[in-house]
Design a protein around this motif. Sequence first.
Motif, PDB file in Angstrom:
ATOM      1  N   GLY A   1       0.791  -1.222   0.000  1.00 52.17           N
ATOM      2  CA  GLY A   1       0.000   0.000   0.000  1.00 52.17           C
ATOM      3  C   GLY A   1       0.820   1.266   0.000  1.00 52.17           C
ATOM      4  N   ILE A   2       2.099   1.165  -0.391  1.00 57.28           N
ATOM      5  CA  ILE A   2       2.981   2.331  -0.415  1.00 57.28           C
ATOM      6  C   ILE A   2       3.215   2.723  -1.865  1.00 57.28           C
ATOM      7  N   ASP A   3       2.845   3.941  -2.203  1.00 55.19           N
ATOM      8  CA  ASP A   3       3.024   4.438  -3.566  1.00 55.19           C
ATOM      9  C   ASP A   3       4.464   4.909  -3.739  1.00 55.19           C
ATOM     10  N   VAL A   4       5.209   4.203  -4.575  1.00 60.13           N
ATOM     11  CA  VAL A   4       6.624   4.507  -4.762  1.00 60.13           C
ATOM     12  C   VAL A   4       6.911   4.688  -6.246  1.00 60.13           C
TER      13      VAL A   4
ATOM     14  N   GLY B   1       4.551   8.904  -3.892  1.00 59.81           N
ATOM     15  CA  GLY B   1       3.712   9.463  -4.939  1.00 59.81           C
ATOM     16  C   GLY B   1       3.656  10.972  -4.905  1.00 59.81           C
ATOM     17  N   ALA B   2       3.649  11.575  -3.694  1.00 55.32           N
ATOM     18  CA  ALA B   2       3.586  13.031  -3.559  1.00 55.32           C
ATOM     19  C   ALA B   2       4.962  13.677  -3.560  1.00 55.32           C
ATOM     20  N   ARG B   3       5.989  12.850  -3.676  1.00 54.36           N
ATOM     21  CA  ARG B   3       7.386  13.316  -3.646  1.00 54.36           C
ATOM     22  C   ARG B   3       7.693  14.110  -2.374  1.00 54.36           C
TER      23      ARG B   3
ATOM     24  N   ALA C   1       9.678   5.659   6.524  1.00 59.97           N
ATOM     25  CA  ALA C   1       9.527   6.997   5.944  1.00 59.97           C
ATOM     26  C   ALA C   1       8.089   7.260   5.537  1.00 59.97           C
ATOM     27  N   ASP C   2       7.407   6.251   5.011  1.00 61.84           N
ATOM     28  CA  ASP C   2       6.015   6.430   4.606  1.00 61.84           C
ATOM     29  C   ASP C   2       5.108   6.663   5.815  1.00 61.84           C
ATOM     30  N   MET C   3       5.435   6.036   6.931  1.00 64.74           N
ATOM     31  CA  MET C   3       4.583   6.157   8.118  1.00 64.74           C
ATOM     32  C   MET C   3       4.888   7.406   8.932  1.00 64.74           C
TER      33      MET C   3
END
Length: 324
Positions: free
Chosen positions: A194-197, A207-209, A272-274
């Motif tokens: 579920g992580i947009d990379v 995804g949002a950079r 980093a995503d969390m």
Amino acid sequence: MESQPNSPGIVAEFKAEFLRCWQLLPNKGLFFGLLGGWLMLFQFLGNGTFGYVDTSSLLKWMYAAYNIKNTVTDDGIGNLVPFAVLALFWWKRKELLALKLEPWWPGLVVLFLSLALHVIGYLVQQPRLSIVALFTGIYGLTGLVWGFGWMWRSFFPYFLFIFSVPLGSLAEPISFPLRVFVTKIVAMIAPLLGIDVIREGTQLYDGARTYQFEVAAACSGIRSLTSIIVITTIVAFVFLSGNSKRMIMIVAAFPLAVIGNVIRLMGVVVVADMFGQDWGNRVHDSFILSILPYIPAILGVYALAFWLNKPRAESPLPLETKPV
């Protein structure tokens, strides 16, 4: 109740065994005298280049290649190789001391060839050639003093000194494809969590950079790959018999290193995503977490060694056919 006499401690037992082996080893003065002279050559006339490290000592040049400003480099495994070789020589001590140990003059040929290689390396300013000459010459000295049998039986672990030759930029043809490969795998796994990379070369973005990471050369995995190759080589020769099994174990270092580095990089991306890039950087820079790639590798080595050593059921013989 009578007190039982204290059993000798581990240190005392080791000391007694060391003294026993020392007494059994012949020609010690000759070997260590020649070894001292050989090392002095490389200490004072070992390095012909002065741009990388301003010293004539090849030994100092090697230390600088393994450590830059007290930071271990990708070639830092060279710091540990001598200790691993000495430990394995200790493991093989009974086998070696049981040999007929006597001078073997053809060992001079190996010594002279090593000297010639060092002269070439010195003149063309290639310290790596001189490093090979350094260790090959010591190997020739062991044969000169203790015989061909010693050289034959000690080829492993002496072979491990090959990992003392620093690769430096020569590792780039291996490290860069490894960086790309690890990054591609992480970019494929992350969406499953579920992580947009987004991947661009060896860089990863969300995804949002809002955060980005680059699998830099220092994080390419070449350090863990080299270390795992050393581990699999030791396990292959110590615990396995047969060239095919040993080759399987050594080659397994490559996928095991990739798996370990994928797990580490995935951990950085997940954190980093969390919690943001700052926390991802902390995970990336953590010394303790940098050991993470070795955990699956060591478990994989253990499992593979267990499987290779597992007795195989013999296939039944074909039934004898009778003419009709």
